[in-house]
Design an enzyme around this catalytic site. Structure first.
Site, mmCIF file in Angstrom:
data_model
loop_
_atom_site.group_PDB
_atom_site.id
_atom_site.type_symbol
_atom_site.label_atom_id
_atom_site.label_comp_id
_atom_site.label_asym_id
_atom_site.label_seq_id
_atom_site.Cartn_x
_atom_site.Cartn_y
_atom_site.Cartn_z
ATOM 1 N N GLY A 119 0.824 -1.197 0.000
ATOM 2 C CA GLY A 119 0.000 0.000 0.000
ATOM 3 C C GLY A 119 0.864 1.255 0.000
ATOM 4 O O GLY A 119 1.960 1.289 -0.588
ATOM 5 N N SER A 120 0.398 2.261 0.723
ATOM 6 C CA SER A 120 1.042 3.576 0.636
ATOM 7 C C SER A 120 2.424 3.619 1.271
ATOM 8 O O SER A 120 3.148 4.593 1.072
ATOM 9 C CB SER A 120 0.157 4.623 1.293
ATOM 10 O OG SER A 120 -1.063 4.679 0.606
ATOM 11 N N THR A 121 2.778 2.585 2.062
ATOM 12 C CA THR A 121 4.157 2.615 2.587
ATOM 13 C C THR A 121 5.152 2.560 1.430
ATOM 14 O O THR A 121 6.287 3.009 1.575
ATOM 15 C CB THR A 121 4.434 1.411 3.517
ATOM 16 O OG1 THR A 121 4.180 0.201 2.804
ATOM 17 C CG2 THR A 121 3.563 1.459 4.752
ATOM 18 N N PHE A 122 4.700 2.058 0.261
ATOM 19 C CA PHE A 122 5.594 1.995 -0.893
ATOM 20 C C PHE A 122 5.944 3.391 -1.401
ATOM 21 O O PHE A 122 6.932 3.568 -2.110
ATOM 22 C CB PHE A 122 4.944 1.169 -2.014
ATOM 23 C CG PHE A 122 5.900 0.759 -3.091
ATOM 24 C CD1 PHE A 122 6.773 -0.300 -2.900
ATOM 25 C CD2 PHE A 122 5.966 1.464 -4.288
ATOM 26 C CE1 PHE A 122 7.676 -0.655 -3.887
ATOM 27 C CE2 PHE A 122 6.871 1.109 -5.278
ATOM 28 C CZ PHE A 122 7.723 0.042 -5.074
ATOM 29 N N LYS A 123 5.130 4.406 -1.004
ATOM 30 C CA LYS A 123 5.394 5.782 -1.460
ATOM 31 C C LYS A 123 6.756 6.275 -0.963
ATOM 32 O O LYS A 123 7.332 7.195 -1.556
ATOM 33 C CB LYS A 123 4.270 6.710 -0.993
ATOM 34 C CG LYS A 123 2.975 6.475 -1.774
ATOM 35 C CD LYS A 123 1.791 7.209 -1.175
ATOM 36 C CE LYS A 123 0.521 6.848 -1.948
ATOM 37 N NZ LYS A 123 -0.701 7.241 -1.229
#
Lengths: 453, 484
Positions: free
Chosen positions: B217-221
Site C-alpha cells: 500500500g502507501s508505505t511503498f510511497k
C-alpha cells in the site's frame, strides 16, 4: 602332496590355553561393560553365567588335549571369542526397552553347538571316514536344502522360505546342508578331479569337460538356482554356488571352471533379476539405500555404523535396537556402532584368521579329501562373511544370511561349531606326526588311478 | 592342490579387503553425512542426550533444556510460551525444529566444529557435554509490547535498530506455544502439530518474514519518493498534479484518493505534502513519470527480490515486471502485484533513519559456550546503500510531517520526533484492507525502526486505515524501545 616340515611337531595346546583365557576374559569384560553401561551395576549373573561360559570353553580345550592334541591352537580361542561377543551383543539388545529375549536361547544353542562339536571329535577320529558316506551326505544335503519348500513344515520368515518348523521349533536346514554338501563335494571331486581336469576338448580356448562330468555341476547350479527362485534366498544360493566353484577350481586347478561358474551364476542372477520384483528392489536399494517409501533397513544399518564412527559409542551406549534384525542379520552394524570401525576391523580380522587357519590346514593336510574339505569349509565361512557383511556395507546387494558365530540363531551356531570341529579334526591330522609303525591304511588317494568311466 | 588353495586364499584376502574398505567408507569417510541424514534417529537421540544450549533474550532464557526422567533425558522448555515462538521456533522430537532452534542447531547441540577444541577438553576432563547458548538481539519490552498489540488480530510486527540492523522485536499473530511441540508425550505433540498445521489462521507461519506477502500500500510511497529525489529531477517542494481521482491510461477506470476530494488547491500538491497526506493520484502520476525501471531499481536497492537470512530465510518481496502504464500507476501506490514482507518495509524505514545506509537485519547477537566464552558474535553489516544521505535526510523530514500533521498522527510520541508512513492496502473486493505503519523514532537520533502490519483491518474492520489501527501499535513498540 606336500607334508609338514620334519621338525618334531609340538601340540601347541598350551598356546591354545593362554589364548583361550584371553578370549574368555575379553568376553567377560564385555559382559560386565554392558551391565555397567545400561544398569550402572555389574550383572548379577556375571559369575554364574560367565563361569558357565568359561567352563564350556575349557571343557572343549580339554577334549582337544585328549582327542585331537595336534589340532590348530588358534581356532578354538577365536571361535570362543566370536561366540561370546555375539552373546554379549544379543544380551545387550535384549536389554533395550521392548527388546527381545534371545540371549538365553543363544546360550543354550552355544552349549548344543559345543556338545555337537565335541561329539564329532569323538565319533570321527579320522576325517577320511566321512568319505564312506559320500552319496548319503550328498543326498541328505540336497534334501535338507529343499525341505523348506515342503508343505506343513516349510516356513516363510521375513520373505525367505528357508526355515522348517517342527512343533514350535524352527530350524534353518540350509546351515546343516552346507556342511553335508561340502563333504559330498570334497569327496566327489577328489574322485573325479582327474577326469574333470584332463579329459575334454577346448572350446574358444577354454578347456571344457565332457558332458557327463558336467552333470553334477549342472545339478549343483540348478539346485542353487532353485534355492534362489523358490526360497527367495539369494544368500544361500550364492554361498552354495561360490563354494562349489571354489572347490572345483582347487580340485582341478583349472581356471575355466571359475569362468564357467561365474558365467552361470551371473546368467542365473540376471534371469532372477528380470523375473522377480523383490530382487529388483534389492538391487535398487543396493545402489541407493535412502529411497523414500522403500525399505530402510540398509539405511538404518548404515546410520548405525556411521554413529559408531572410529571408536564406537561403547557397548550399551549406542542405539543398535533402531536397526531391524539388530541381533541377527544386522549384528555387524550393531558391532560397528558400539565398538566402532576399530572393533569391526578386529572382528573381520578374526574371521580372516579362521579362514586362513582353515586353508592352512588344507595345505598341510596329507590327503586330497582332507585338503578339499578343509578348503571348502574355510571358504564357506569366508563366503558367508562376505555375503552378509558385504550386504550390510553395500559391497553387494543385501541378502539374508547369518553372521557365523555372532548372529542369534541356533541352526547357524550349531552348524558353525560343527565346521570348526571338522577343521580341528583335519588340522590335527595334518600336524600329527605320521606313525612309522602304523601305515596309514586309509590313505589310498595318492595312488589312485585316473578313472574315466 | 596347494597352489590353487593359496590362490583361493588371495581371493579370500581380496574379499575381506573389500569389506574393510567398505566399512571404512561408511564409518569414517561418510560418517558425518550419514549422521546428518534427515530422519536419523540416532543423531536425534544423541542431541537429546546432552544439555542443549539456551536461547537468551537479555539475561533470561526464552528456551532452555531441563532434565527429565524419561528416555529423552532433556525436555525443551519455553517459559514465555508463544511470545518468542517466531524467533526461537520449536524443538520437537517428531517434527524436527524451526527458526533459531534449527539454524543454530550446531551450536545449541554442541556439535559445531567451532566447539571442537572445547569438546576435546570435556572428554579429557570427563565433564558432561553441553551445547552453547545463543543470545538474541530481541528487546524483551518491545517484544512484549508487540505481542500484546497484536492480540486477537492477524498481523506481524518487526522492529529494527536502524544503526546496526539488530532485530529488536519480531512478532506474528496468531502464533503457537512451542512447549506443545517440545513435549515428550509424542501423541500429544502429534495432535498439537496436526491442529496447528490445519488451522486456517496458519499459526505456524511467521508473517514477519515468510509465507503470506502483503501489498505494501502507501508505505511503498517512501520508495517512490526516494526514487524521485535520487533522480535529481524532484525536490520535496516539487509540484505534482493531485486531482481527486486519476484516470488510468488505456482504461476507463479511475484511481481515487483514500479521502474524498483533491490533494491540494487547483489539483496541485507538493511532493512533501503528497507524502504527508498520502495522495494516491500524485504518486500514481509520479510513478508513471519516473518510469517502471526507476521505481523497480529503487525497490531492488532497498531489497525487493533479494534473498536475505536473519538467519531464517526471509521471503523476497516482489515488484512485478513488464508493467503497463495503468499497472505501473497502481504499483506506485503499493497495489497491483507489489508484495512485501513486514521485514522488508521495516528495512526501508531503517535505511531512511540511518542516513541511507541499510543494515542487514540479524536476530542472533552472540554465541557463548557453557563457560560463557564468546564463540561468535554478529557484526553489523551494510546490506545496501539505496539512497544518499541528502535524500535520506529529506525523506526523514517529510516522514516526520506524516506523523506531525498527516495520516500518521496516531504514532506521535509526546516530546519525541517520530517519522513514519501509513499504508492501507486493498487486496480484493469483499475483504477489509491490510493496514500498515512503518516509521522510526526519535527522528533526529533514530533508535528504532518499525513496520506494523494488521491483516484485514484487524478488530476495527471496514473502517480500518493504517493511521487508525497500525500507527498506535507502532507507537507502543517504539515507546517500549526508547523507554518512555
Amino acid at each position: 602332496m606336500s607334508t609338514v616340515d620334519e621338525a618334531p611337531p609340538k601340540t601347541r595346546r598350551n598356546t591354545e590355553l593362554v589364548l583361550l583365557i584371553v578370549a574368555v576374559a575379553i568376553v567377560l569384560i564385555a559382559y560386565a561393560n554392558v551391565g555397567l553401561a545400561i544398569d550402572d551395576s555389574l550383572p548379577v549373573d556375571l559369575v554364574t553365567l560367565g563361569g558357565g561360559f568359561a567352563i564350556v570353553a575349557f571343557a572343549f580345550h580339554l577334549v582337544l588335549r585328549w582327542k585331537a592334541p595336534y589340532a590348530d591352537p588358534v581356532l578354538l580361542p577365536i571361535v570362543t571369542l566370536l561366540n561370546g561377543l555375539g552373546l554379549v551383543m544379543i544380551h545387550r539388545i535384549d536389554l533395550t526397552p521392548g527388546g527381545p529375549n534371545a540371549a538365553p536361547k543363544q546360550l543354550m544353542w552355544t552349549a548344543v553347538g559345543v556338545i555337537a562339536a565335541v561329539a564329532l571329535l569323538f565319533v570321527v577320529p579320522d576325517h577320511r571316514r566321512l568319505r564312506r558316506y559320500t552319496f548319503i551326505f550328498g543326498l541328505a544335503g540336497f534334501v535338507l536344502l529343499l525341505t523348506p519348500l515342503l508343505p506343513l513344515i516349510g516356513k516363510n520368515i521375513n520373505g525367505s522360505r528357508v526355515w522348517i518348523g517342527l512343533g514350535g521349533f524352527s530350524f534353518q536346514p540350509s546351515e546343516i546342508a552346507k556342511i553335508l554338501i561340502t563333504i559330498f563335494f570334497a569327496s566327489y571331486l577328489v574322485q573325479t578331479r582327474d577326469a574333470l581336469s584332463l579329459v575334454g576338448r577346448r572350446v574358444l580356448g577354454l578347456p571344457l569337460p565332457r558332458a557327463r562330468d558336467m552333470g553334477p555341476i549342472m545339478i549343483a547350479w540348478l539346485a542353487s538356482l532353485g534355492v534362489l527362485v523358490f526360497e527367495s534366498d539369494l544368500g544361500t544360493s550364492l554361498l552354495f554356488f561360490g563354494l562349489f566353484v571354489g572347490m572345483l577350481y582347487v580340485a582341478t586347478e583349472r581356471r575355466s571352471w571359475i569362468i564357467i561358474g561365474i558365467g552361470l551364476f551371473l546368467a542365473g542372477s540376471y534371469l532372477a533379476y528380470l523375473l522377480f520384483a523383490h530382487f529388483q528392489e534389492r538391487v535398487s536399494l543396493w545402489f541407493d539405500p535412502f529411497q523414500p517409501g522403500k525399505s530402510d533397513q540398509i539405511a538404518k544399518g548404515l546410520m548405525g555404523m556411521a554413529a559408531g564412527g572410529m571408536f564406537g559409542t561403547g557397548l550399551g551406549q549406542g542405539h543398535p535396537e533402531l536397526t531391524y534384525f539388530a541381533n541377527s542379520d544386522f549384528i555387524i552394524p550393531s558391532f560397528g556402532e558400539e565398538l566402532g570401525l576399530v572393533g569391526l576391523f578386529a572382528i573381520l580380522v578374526l574371521y580372516g584368521l579362521i579362514v586362513e587357519r582353515g586353508l592352512r590346514a588344507g595345505i598341510a593336510c596329507r590327503d586330497g579329501f582332507g585338503k578339499l574339505l578343509a578348503t571348502g569349509l574355510a571358504f564357506s565361512i569366508a563366503l558367508q562373511v562376505f555375503v552378509v557383511v558385504g550386504g550390510v556395507t553395500r559391497v553387494i546387494p543385501l541378502t539374508g544370511l547369518t553372521t557365523p558365530f555372532l548372529s542369534a540363531g541356533g541352526s547357524s551356531l550349531l552348524a558353525n561349531w560343527v565346521i570348526v570341529a571338522l577343521l580341528l579334526r583335519i588340522s590335527n591330522q595334518a600336524r600329527q606326526p605320521s606313525d612309522p609303525e602304523r601305515p596309514e591304511r586309509l590313505s589310498t588317494d595318492d595312488t589312485q588311478v585316473v578313472k574315466i568311466r | 592342490m596347494n597352489a590353487p588353495i593359496r590362490r583361493l586364499g588371495l581371493v579370500v584376502a581380496a574379499m575381506f579387503c573389500s569389506l574393510l574398505v567398505a566399512a571404512t567408507i561408511i564409518q569414517f569417510a561418510q560418517a558425518r553425512s550419514l549422521d546428518n541424514k534427515p530422519g536419523n534417529r540416532r543423531t536425534l537421540l544423541a542431541s537429546y542426550s546432552k544439555e542443549r544450549g539456551s536461547i537468551l533474550v537479555g539475561g533470561n532464557a526464552v528456551a532452555y533444556s531441563s532434565p527429565t526422567d524419561d528416555q529423552l533425558k532433556w525436555l525443551r522448555k519455553y517459559p514465555q510460551g508463544p511470545m518468542y515462538a517466531a524467533a526461537t521456533g520449536y524443538y520437537s522430537f517428531t517434527y524436527g525444529s524451526s527458526a533459531v532452534e534449527r539454524e543454530y542447531n550446531d551450536f545449541l547441540s554442541g556439535s559445531s566444529d567451532k566447539l571442537f577444541y572445547r569438546r576435546l577438553v570435556d572428554i579429557v576432563t570427563g565433564k558432561s557435554a553441553q551445547g552453547a547458548s545463543v543470545q538474541l538481539t530481541l528487546n524483551a519490552k518491545a517484544q512484549q509490547a508487540a505481542t500484546n498489540a497484536l492480540k486477537g488480530q492477524r498481523g506481524a510486527i518487526v522492529a529494527l535498530d536502524p544503526k546496526t540492523g539488530a532485530i529488536l522485536a519480531m512478532a506474528t499473530s496468531p502464533t503457537y506455544d512451542p512447549n506443545l511441540l517440545a513435549s515428550h508425550d509424542l501423541n500429544e505433540v502429534q495432535s498439537a502439530f496436526t491442529r496447528l498445521s490445519k488451522d486456517p489462521a496458519q499459526p505456524l507461519l511467521n508473517r514477519a518474514i515468510n509465507g503470506n506477502l502483503y501489498p505494501p500500500g502507501s508505505t511503498f510511497k517512501i520508495i517512490d519518493t526516494a526514487a524521485a529525489l535520487e533522480s535529481g529531477k524532484y525536490t520535496p517542494d516539487s509540484t505534482l498534479p493531485g486531482p481527486a481521482s486519476l484516470r488510468l491510461p488505456g482504461t476507463n477506470s479511475y484511481l481515487p484518493n483514500d479521502f474524498p476530494g483533491n490533494c491540494g488547491p487547483g489539483d496541485k500538491v507538493s511532493l512533501s505534502r503528497a507524502l504527508t497526506i498520502s495522495c494516491n493520484t500524485a504518486y500514481a502520476q509520479l510513478g508513471m513519470d519516473l518510469g517502471q525501471d526507476a521505481v523497480r531499481s529503487m525497490a531492488t536497492k532497498f531489497g525487493f527480490g533479494r534473498s536475505l537470512d536473519i538467519p531464517m530465510t526471509v521471503t523476497p518481496s516482489v515488484f512485478p515486471k513488464d508493467l503497463g502504464k495503468a499497472q505501473l500507476a497502481q504499483s506506485a501506490i503499493g497495489q497491483f502485484d507489489v508484495r512485501a514482507t513486514p521485514m522488508q518495509i521495516a528495512m526501508v524505514s531503517a535505511a531512511v533513519a540511518n542516513g541511507g545506509k541499510e543494515m542487514s537485519p540479524y536476530l542472533v547477537q552472540s554465541v557463548r559456550d557453557k563457560n560463557l566464552d564468546v564463540i561468535q558474535t554478529t557484526d553489523p553489516k551494510t546490506f545496501s546503500t539505496p539512497i544518499s544521505s541528502d535524500t535520506a535526510s529529506q525523506l526523514n523530514t517529510m516522514m516526520q510531517s506524516v506523523v506531525s500533521d498527516g495520516t500518521g498522527t496516531g504514532a506521535a510520541i509526546p516530546g519525541i520526533k517520530v517519522a513514519g508512513k501509513t499504508g492501507t492496502a486493498e487486496h480484493g473486493s469483499g475483504t477489509n484492507a491490510d493496514v500498515w505503519f512503518t516509521g522510526f523514532a526519535p527522528a533526529d537520533n533514530p533508535k528504532v525502526a518499525v513496520a506494523v502490519l494488521v491483516e484485514n483491518g484487524g478488530t476495527v474492520g471496514q473502517e480500518a486505515t493504517g493511521g487508525l489501527v497500525a500507527a498506535p501499535i507502532a507507537k507502543q513498540v517504539m515507546e517500549a524501545v526508547i523507554g518512555k
